[in-house]
Design an enzyme around this catalytic site. Structure first.
Site, PDB file in Angstrom:
ATOM      1  N   ARG A   1     -19.524  35.315 -19.086  1.00 10.26           N
ATOM      2  CA  ARG A   1     -18.988  36.577 -19.618  1.00 10.26           C
ATOM      3  C   ARG A   1     -18.028  36.308 -20.777  1.00 10.26           C
ATOM      4  O   ARG A   1     -18.353  36.561 -21.941  1.00 10.26           O
ATOM      5  CB  ARG A   1     -18.293  37.355 -18.479  1.00 10.26           C
ATOM      6  N   ASP A   2     -16.873  35.752 -20.498  1.00 10.03           N
ATOM      7  CA  ASP A   2     -15.872  35.560 -21.561  1.00 10.03           C
ATOM      8  C   ASP A   2     -16.402  34.562 -22.597  1.00 10.03           C
ATOM      9  O   ASP A   2     -16.153  34.694 -23.799  1.00 10.03           O
ATOM     10  CB  ASP A   2     -14.560  35.032 -20.948  1.00 10.03           C
TER      11      ASP A   2
ATOM     12  N   HIS B   1      -5.252  32.991 -16.564  1.00 11.16           N
ATOM     13  CA  HIS B   1      -6.449  33.021 -17.431  1.00 11.16           C
ATOM     14  C   HIS B   1      -6.004  32.539 -18.809  1.00 11.16           C
ATOM     15  O   HIS B   1      -5.410  33.291 -19.575  1.00 11.16           O
ATOM     16  CB  HIS B   1      -6.960  34.464 -17.457  1.00 11.16           C
TER      17      HIS B   1
ATOM     18  N   CYS C   1     -12.280  36.207 -27.382  1.00 15.00           N
ATOM     19  CA  CYS C   1     -12.394  37.652 -27.181  1.00 15.00           C
ATOM     20  C   CYS C   1     -12.745  38.274 -28.521  1.00 15.00           C
ATOM     21  O   CYS C   1     -12.071  38.015 -29.516  1.00 15.00           O
ATOM     22  CB  CYS C   1     -11.086  38.231 -26.645  1.00 15.00           C
TER      23      CYS C   1
HETATM   24  P1  HMG Z   1     -15.258  54.494 -26.690  1.00 13.25           P
HETATM   25  O1  HMG Z   1     -16.039  54.441 -27.966  1.00 13.25           O
HETATM   26  O2  HMG Z   1     -13.851  54.976 -26.753  1.00 13.25           O
HETATM   27  O3  HMG Z   1     -16.015  55.262 -25.516  1.00 13.25           O
HETATM   28  O4  HMG Z   1     -15.293  53.044 -26.059  1.00 13.25           O
HETATM   29  P2  HMG Z   1     -16.757  56.616 -25.385  1.00 13.25           P
HETATM   30  O5  HMG Z   1     -16.579  57.050 -23.973  1.00 13.25           O
HETATM   31  O6  HMG Z   1     -16.378  57.541 -26.507  1.00 13.25           O
HETATM   32  O7  HMG Z   1     -18.286  56.183 -25.576  1.00 13.25           O
HETATM   33  C1  HMG Z   1     -18.797  55.693 -26.802  1.00 13.25           C
HETATM   34  C2  HMG Z   1     -20.239  55.253 -26.581  1.00 13.25           C
HETATM   35  O8  HMG Z   1     -20.280  54.149 -25.656  1.00 13.25           O
HETATM   36  C3  HMG Z   1     -21.121  56.348 -25.986  1.00 13.25           C
HETATM   37  O9  HMG Z   1     -22.447  56.114 -26.463  1.00 13.25           O
HETATM   38  C4  HMG Z   1     -21.088  56.030 -24.505  1.00 13.25           C
HETATM   39  O10 HMG Z   1     -22.209  56.467 -23.817  1.00 13.25           O
HETATM   40  C5  HMG Z   1     -21.075  54.514 -24.521  1.00 13.25           C
HETATM   41  P3  HMG Z   1     -23.045  56.954 -27.695  1.00 13.25           P
HETATM   42  O11 HMG Z   1     -22.968  58.375 -27.244  1.00 13.25           O
HETATM   43  O12 HMG Z   1     -22.153  56.643 -28.874  1.00 13.25           O
HETATM   44  O13 HMG Z   1     -24.410  56.403 -27.837  1.00 13.25           O
HETATM   45  N1  HMG Z   1     -20.427  53.927 -23.344  1.00 13.25           N
HETATM   46  C6  HMG Z   1     -20.972  52.945 -22.606  1.00 13.25           C
HETATM   47  N2  HMG Z   1     -22.133  52.280 -22.724  1.00 13.25           N
HETATM   48  C7  HMG Z   1     -22.387  51.316 -21.793  1.00 13.25           C
HETATM   49  N3  HMG Z   1     -21.523  50.999 -20.820  1.00 13.25           N
HETATM   50  C8  HMG Z   1     -20.348  51.638 -20.682  1.00 13.25           C
HETATM   51  C9  HMG Z   1     -20.039  52.656 -21.608  1.00 13.25           C
HETATM   52  N4  HMG Z   1     -18.975  53.467 -21.751  1.00 13.25           N
HETATM   53  C10 HMG Z   1     -19.227  54.239 -22.812  1.00 13.25           C
HETATM   54  N5  HMG Z   1     -19.514  51.306 -19.707  1.00 13.25           N
HETATM   55  C11 HMG Z   1     -15.227  51.546 -24.191  1.00 13.25           C
HETATM   56  C12 HMG Z   1     -14.606  52.743 -24.850  1.00 13.25           C
HETATM   57  C13 HMG Z   1     -14.298  51.099 -23.096  1.00 13.25           C
HETATM   58  C14 HMG Z   1     -16.596  51.930 -23.616  1.00 13.25           C
HETATM   59  C15 HMG Z   1     -15.411  50.441 -25.279  1.00 13.25           C
HETATM   60  O14 HMG Z   1     -14.208  50.272 -25.946  1.00 13.25           O
HETATM   61  C16 HMG Z   1     -15.856  49.138 -24.698  1.00 13.25           C
HETATM   62  O15 HMG Z   1     -16.971  49.027 -24.181  1.00 13.25           O
HETATM   63  N6  HMG Z   1     -15.007  48.098 -24.799  1.00 13.25           N
HETATM   64  C17 HMG Z   1     -15.328  46.805 -24.218  1.00 13.25           C
HETATM   65  C18 HMG Z   1     -14.500  45.758 -24.878  1.00 13.25           C
HETATM   66  C19 HMG Z   1     -14.783  44.422 -24.227  1.00 13.25           C
HETATM   67  O16 HMG Z   1     -15.720  44.237 -23.467  1.00 13.25           O
HETATM   68  N7  HMG Z   1     -13.928  43.442 -24.586  1.00 13.25           N
HETATM   69  C20 HMG Z   1     -14.061  42.114 -24.077  1.00 13.25           C
HETATM   70  C21 HMG Z   1     -13.707  41.997 -22.636  1.00 13.25           C
HETATM   71  S1  HMG Z   1     -11.959  41.952 -22.312  1.00 13.25           S
HETATM   72  C22 HMG Z   1     -11.503  40.305 -22.587  1.00 13.25           C
HETATM   73  O17 HMG Z   1     -12.291  39.518 -23.061  1.00 13.25           O
HETATM   74  C23 HMG Z   1     -10.151  39.853 -22.135  1.00 13.25           C
HETATM   75  C24 HMG Z   1     -10.177  39.041 -20.831  1.00 13.25           C
HETATM   76  O18 HMG Z   1     -11.018  37.915 -20.947  1.00 13.25           O
HETATM   77  C25 HMG Z   1      -8.757  38.594 -20.478  1.00 13.25           C
HETATM   78  C26 HMG Z   1      -8.040  37.904 -21.640  1.00 13.25           C
HETATM   79  O19 HMG Z   1      -8.530  36.880 -22.148  1.00 13.25           O
HETATM   80  O20 HMG Z   1      -7.005  38.430 -22.021  1.00 13.25           O
HETATM   81  C27 HMG Z   1     -10.708  39.901 -19.669  1.00 13.25           C
HETATM   82 MG    MG Z   2     -10.429  36.045 -21.822  1.00 16.94          MG
END
Ligand code: HMG
Ligand code: MG
Length: 300
Positions: free
Chosen positions: A15-16, A207, A240
């Site tokens: 994933r990450d 993490h 990320c």
């Molecule tokens: P948004 O644009 O504000 O959401 O995104 P929305 O509700 O307005 O939806 C926009 C579009 O996304 C729509 O589709 C929804 O249907 C779709 P459209 O009508 O435009 O075709 N949608 C989805 N599709 C699939 N699965 C879903 C989903 N939700 C909405 N669950 C949202 C908000 C949270 C969805 C977006 O910002 C997002 O997906 N962000 C993910 C970011 C991410 O994955 N980042 C990496 C992981 S975190 C990380 O790496 C840190 C960590 O490792 C710890 C560390 O290192 O610190 C964990």
């Molecule tokens: Mg991370």
């Protein structure tokens, strides 16, 4: 000073690690990676994310990956879910444990999940309710615990406030993420001292991204603070997509080497782990980010 006798590693490479890859990686290669990690004895593997494919295209095939992996009894196969939609998709894919992710910095929260910290916590409430109903466990993440790419320093009290909320909502464990790897042994200990006053240490995890080469030192510092769970990524893959310059997580092979040297039990087999790393690095066409794997291959 004593360190724990047992440590649990949460493998976040699929994933990450892979979420940051621009090149397409087939479902078959992802499945092969997860199966190889299972064979190495990891007890927890974060397989993918149910997030918007517009935001993180690489995670789009996560449901298919879940359908094809060979699950070993006793091993947890987890996934990220940012909202109820993601939770429902994860549930449909047979996921038994999800992770919600918040941040200790407002700017990072906006860039990563397009909402404020408090809005993100509100979004998690229906996930927690649905998870309870379906007997799914929920892990929580807090990003930017030792620095933010947009805001700079982050106060440990701010980390504690978010971690406490996640724990109070029902996250059984809260993983504290040094997203950009700027933490040091000193800031890590201070952060765990402060957060540990609000959330029991047995419910906290570390993490560490290795951008500044401090992750192993930070894990050792965390062990001295009584932390027993660490996230790591095979071959040090990753970063990320919403934290510019964030390099991979600390390599699982390197963490295992540290823990083996301290006589800490993990149940993970080094040779199989190195093989899993070699396999994914050859798919990606890149050298390993693990110092241990590199040293071993030089010695061959
Ligand atoms: P948004 O644009 O504000 O959401 O995104 P929305 O509700 O307005 O939806 C926009 C579009 O996304 C729509 O589709 C929804 O249907 C779709 P459209 O009508 O435009 O075709 N949608 C989805 N599709 C699939 N699965 C879903 C989903 N939700 C909405 N669950 C949202 C908000 C949270 C969805 C977006 O910002 C997002 O997906 N962000 C993910 C970011 C991410 O994955 N980042 C990496 C992981 S975190 C990380 O790496 C840190 C960590 O490792 C710890 C560390 O290192 O610190 C964990
Ligand atoms: Mg991370």
């Amino acid at each position: 000073m004593s360190v724990p006798s047992h440590v649990r590693l949460v493998e976040v490479g699929p994933r990450d690690g892979l979420q940051n890859e621009a090149q397409p990686i087939s479902v078959a290669d992802k499945v092969k990676l997860v199966n190889a990690l299972t064979a190495a004895g990891l007890g927890y593997i974060e397989v993918g994310s149910f997030v918007s494919p517009k935001w993180v295209p690489q995670m789009a095939g996560s449901a298919e990956v879940f359908a094809k992996i060979q699950r070993k009894p006793g091993v947890t196969y987890g996934a990220l879910a940012p909202n109820l939609r993601g939770f429902e998709d994860a549930l449909a894919a047979g996921v038994k444990e999800v992770a919600v992710f918040a941040a200790a910095s407002e700017a990072f929260s906006q860039r990563n999940i397009n909402c404020s910290i408090s809005q993100s916590l509100e979004r998690f409430a229906p996930i927690m309710a649905a998870a309870k109903q379906h007997d799914v466990s929920v892990r929580g993440y807090v990003s930017c615990v030792l620095g933010c790419p947009y805001e700079g320093q982050v106060a440990p009290q701010q980390v504690a406030a978010v971690a406490r909320e996640l724990f109070a909502m029902g996250c059984y464990e809260v993983s504290l993420g040094d997203t950009i790897g700027t933490g040091t042994a000193g800031t890590t200990r201070r952060m765990f001292e402060v957060v540990g006053a609000h959330v029991p240490r047995e419910n906290l995890a570390g993490h560490f991204h290795d951008t500044y080469g401090q992750a192993i030192a930070n894990i050792y510092a965390s062990l001295l603070e009584g932390i027993q769970v660490f996230d790591s990524s095979i071959a040090g893959l990753g970063g990320c997509p919403y934290a510019k310059g964030a390099s991979g997580n600390v390599a699982t092979e390197d963490v295992l080497y540290l823990l083996n040297g301290l006589g800490i039990h993990t149940g993970i087999d080094m040779e199989s782990l190195i093989l899993a790393g070699q396999q994914i690095c050859s798919v990606l066409g890149r050298p390993t980010g693990s110092r241990v794997a590199k040293a071993r291959s030089l010695g061959e």
